[in-house]
Each structure stands twice: as C-alpha cells, then as structure tokens.
Write an enzyme that holds these catalytic residues in place. Structure first.
Site, PDB file in Angstrom:
ATOM      1  N   ARG A   1      10.621  -1.707  11.982  1.00 25.50           N
ATOM      2  CA  ARG A   1       9.490  -1.349  12.844  1.00 25.50           C
ATOM      3  C   ARG A   1       9.294  -2.424  13.914  1.00 25.50           C
ATOM      4  O   ARG A   1       9.420  -3.604  13.643  1.00 25.50           O
ATOM      5  CB  ARG A   1       8.214  -1.229  12.007  1.00 25.50           C
ATOM      6  CG  ARG A   1       8.036   0.153  11.407  1.00 25.50           C
ATOM      7  CD  ARG A   1       6.988   0.196  10.322  1.00 25.50           C
ATOM      8  NE  ARG A   1       5.732  -0.467  10.637  1.00 25.50           N
ATOM      9  CZ  ARG A   1       4.678  -0.478   9.818  1.00 25.50           C
ATOM     10  NH1 ARG A   1       4.731   0.144   8.658  1.00 25.50           N
ATOM     11  NH2 ARG A   1       3.575  -1.115  10.147  1.00 25.50           N
TER      12      ARG A   1
ATOM     13  N   LYS B   1       0.818  -1.206   0.000  1.00 23.11           N
ATOM     14  CA  LYS B   1       0.000   0.000   0.000  1.00 23.11           C
ATOM     15  C   LYS B   1       0.859   1.267   0.000  1.00 23.11           C
ATOM     16  O   LYS B   1       0.581   2.215  -0.723  1.00 23.11           O
ATOM     17  CB  LYS B   1      -0.926   0.019   1.234  1.00 23.11           C
ATOM     18  CG  LYS B   1      -1.935  -1.126   1.252  1.00 23.11           C
ATOM     19  CD  LYS B   1      -2.980  -0.920   2.346  1.00 23.11           C
ATOM     20  CE  LYS B   1      -2.404  -0.951   3.738  1.00 23.11           C
ATOM     21  NZ  LYS B   1      -2.002  -2.309   4.196  1.00 23.11           N
TER      22      LYS B   1
ATOM     23  N   ARG C   1     -10.380   0.089   8.903  1.00 24.91           N
ATOM     24  CA  ARG C   1      -9.905  -1.269   9.153  1.00 24.91           C
ATOM     25  C   ARG C   1     -10.913  -2.089   9.931  1.00 24.91           C
ATOM     26  O   ARG C   1     -10.657  -3.265  10.200  1.00 24.91           O
ATOM     27  CB  ARG C   1      -8.628  -1.207   9.980  1.00 24.91           C
ATOM     28  CG  ARG C   1      -7.341  -1.359   9.208  1.00 24.91           C
ATOM     29  CD  ARG C   1      -6.226  -1.064  10.182  1.00 24.91           C
ATOM     30  NE  ARG C   1      -4.991  -1.710   9.876  1.00 24.91           N
ATOM     31  CZ  ARG C   1      -3.944  -1.105   9.318  1.00 24.91           C
ATOM     32  NH1 ARG C   1      -4.043   0.140   8.928  1.00 24.91           N
ATOM     33  NH2 ARG C   1      -2.836  -1.755   9.147  1.00 24.91           N
TER      34      ARG C   1
ATOM     35  N   ARG D   1      -1.092  -9.002  13.694  1.00 26.41           N
ATOM     36  CA  ARG D   1      -1.645  -8.074  12.694  1.00 26.41           C
ATOM     37  C   ARG D   1      -2.455  -8.830  11.658  1.00 26.41           C
ATOM     38  O   ARG D   1      -3.517  -8.376  11.222  1.00 26.41           O
ATOM     39  CB  ARG D   1      -0.519  -7.298  12.011  1.00 26.41           C
ATOM     40  CG  ARG D   1       0.083  -6.234  12.902  1.00 26.41           C
ATOM     41  CD  ARG D   1       1.485  -5.859  12.463  1.00 26.41           C
ATOM     42  NE  ARG D   1       1.513  -5.075  11.251  1.00 26.41           N
ATOM     43  CZ  ARG D   1       2.607  -4.931  10.499  1.00 26.41           C
ATOM     44  NH1 ARG D   1       3.732  -5.536  10.840  1.00 26.41           N
ATOM     45  NH2 ARG D   1       2.562  -4.184   9.419  1.00 26.41           N
TER      46      ARG D   1
ATOM     47  N   ARG E   1      11.551  -6.034   5.878  1.00 19.50           N
ATOM     48  CA  ARG E   1      11.335  -4.608   5.613  1.00 19.50           C
ATOM     49  C   ARG E   1      12.170  -3.723   6.537  1.00 19.50           C
ATOM     50  O   ARG E   1      12.284  -3.987   7.733  1.00 19.50           O
ATOM     51  CB  ARG E   1       9.847  -4.294   5.800  1.00 19.50           C
ATOM     52  CG  ARG E   1       9.519  -2.819   5.677  1.00 19.50           C
ATOM     53  CD  ARG E   1       8.107  -2.592   5.288  1.00 19.50           C
ATOM     54  NE  ARG E   1       7.147  -2.900   6.350  1.00 19.50           N
ATOM     55  CZ  ARG E   1       5.843  -2.729   6.219  1.00 19.50           C
ATOM     56  NH1 ARG E   1       5.344  -2.258   5.093  1.00 19.50           N
ATOM     57  NH2 ARG E   1       5.038  -3.044   7.205  1.00 19.50           N
TER      58      ARG E   1
END
Ligand code: ADP
Ligand code: ZN
Length: 216
Positions: A162, A15, A90, A173, A129
């Site tokens: 993160r 995204k 969400r 998540r 990431r």
C-alpha cells in the site's frame, strides 16, 4: 447472536486479521472505511479519487466524507446479525456522529474492542506488509510469507505494498492516531463499552479472549 461492535487500534495492530476471524464465526456485516475507500479508488469514483489523495499521504479523510459513507452503509437494511465497524470512528467528531446515527435503534453500539500494540512492532508490521490486489488478503515479507513470492495463496492475485505503508506515510498515520483517535479510548471507556487486548498475544488465545468478551 446479534452484536454491534467497534474495532479500534493503531494502524497494523491486526484489526483486519481479527475482523476476518470474527466475521467467519459470527456473521457480522463488516464495515471497514479503509476498505470502502480503497474499493472506491479502484473503481475510480469521485469519492474514491478524493479519498485516495488523503490516504496515500497517511492523512485522515475529512470527517464529512467519512461520516457520510458510514451513514449510508448503516442504512442498507442488512445488519440483522450486527456489524463490525473497523477503522471508524477515528475522531471524536466521528464518534459523536455515530452515536447520533444509532441512538435508540437496534444498531446501538454493544462493545468496543481495542487492540494494543507497541510502536516498534507496528513499524515492523506495516513496512513488511503486502496485500493481495484481488482479494485483500494480508501477508508479511518475513512472518507471513505467501507460498510463492508476490502471489496470493488464496486467489493467485498479485501482492502489492500500500502507498501508505511506507515509513514516511506511517509516521503521519501514527501521529494522527495518537492525536485524533487515541482520545476515543477514554470516550468509550467512560461509556463502559471498552476493553483493551494485547495484540502480541498468540492469535488463538487472543481470539478466544475477544470472543468471551463479545459473548459476555
Ligand atoms: P490502517 O488501520 O492500517 O491505517 P485502514 O484501512 O483502516 O488502515 O485506513 C486506511 C486509510 O483510510 C487511513 O489512513 C485514512 O486515510 C483512511 N480512513 C479510513 N478510515 C477512516 C476514518 N474513519 N476517518 C478518516 N480517514 C479514514
Ligand atoms: Zn488474493
């Protein structure tokens, strides 16, 4: 061209990267709840510190807080080119609150873009990431390496992982995504606003398809 767009998809479906390209091309205002929470946490505001507790565990920030933040942002009076909502809504409750906020106004939702991605790929992307602490640019330790390890190509900032990009937090998540967010796809499909795209497609081809849908 003015369009109001919602961008959906599981964590790390791409995204953020897609949002960047769309903003460059169309000049939408980017409204990313994840970014807003992380910025607030960096500034050390009360909102930020509260949100950070939830985010670091991979939990959703409570609806009343999240809805309040978006409501405020939508009323800043700068949405002349439309908005790109990234990471919101969400939950069904958030979607209903959003519908109330924009109903009958020039901010009503035009299209909902859903990025699909299988779970093994999400895990690979998330755990590899790295993000620039300074400008937020995303990297991957295997597939999108910076020129110098640990340093942002764009601004020289430090790259970090993160806290919610660990395998443990990601599991949480994903669970939240499947139980709370995925039902929204039916919600927007029933309103005739939704189109899904395969995020594994070559990025240029994917971008072109999405632009066609937006221009539609
Ligand atoms: P990703 O899509 O990779 O999970 P985001 O940056 O969109 O990342 O969100 C990071 C975290 O911020 C989420 O895991 C959640 O804790 C919080 N958050 C962001 N948007 C929302 C939202 N709409 N409702 C509740 N929590 C949110
Ligand atoms: Zn940077």
């Amino acid at each position: 061209m003015k369009k109001n767009i919602i961008l959906m998809g599981p964590p790390a479906a791409g995204k953020g990267t897609l949002a960047k390209k769309l903003l460059q091309k169309y000049g939408f205002v980017h409204i990313s709840t994840g970014d807003m929470f992380r910025d607030a946490a960096k500034e050390g505001t009360e909102l930020g510190l509260t949100a950070k507790e939830y985010i670091d565990r991979g939990d959703l920030v409570p609806d009343d807080i999240t809805i309040g933040v978006v409501n405020e942002r939508l009323h800043k009076g700068d949405l002349g080119n439309g908005y790109l909502l990234d990471g919101f809504p969400r939950t069904i409750h958030q979607a209903e609150a959003l519908a109330e906020m924009v109903k009958g106004s020039s901010s009503d939702i035009d299209v909902v873009i859903n990025l699909e991605c299988d779970e093994a790929e999400l895990v690979r992307r998330v755990t590899g990431r790295r993000i620039c602490r300074n400008c937020g640019a995303p990297y991957h330790i295997e597939t999108m390496k910076p020129k110098v390890e640990g340093v942002c190509d764009l601004c020289g900032g430090e790259l970090y992982q993160r806290a919610d990009d660990t395998e443990e937090a990601l599991k949480n998540r994903l669970k939240n995504y499947y139980t709370q967010t995925q039902p929204l796809l039916d919600y927007y499909d029933n309103l005739g606003l939704l189109k899904s795209f395969d995020s594994l497609k070559g990025s240029d081809e994917l971008f072109e398809e999405i632009c066609e849908f937006i221009n539609g």
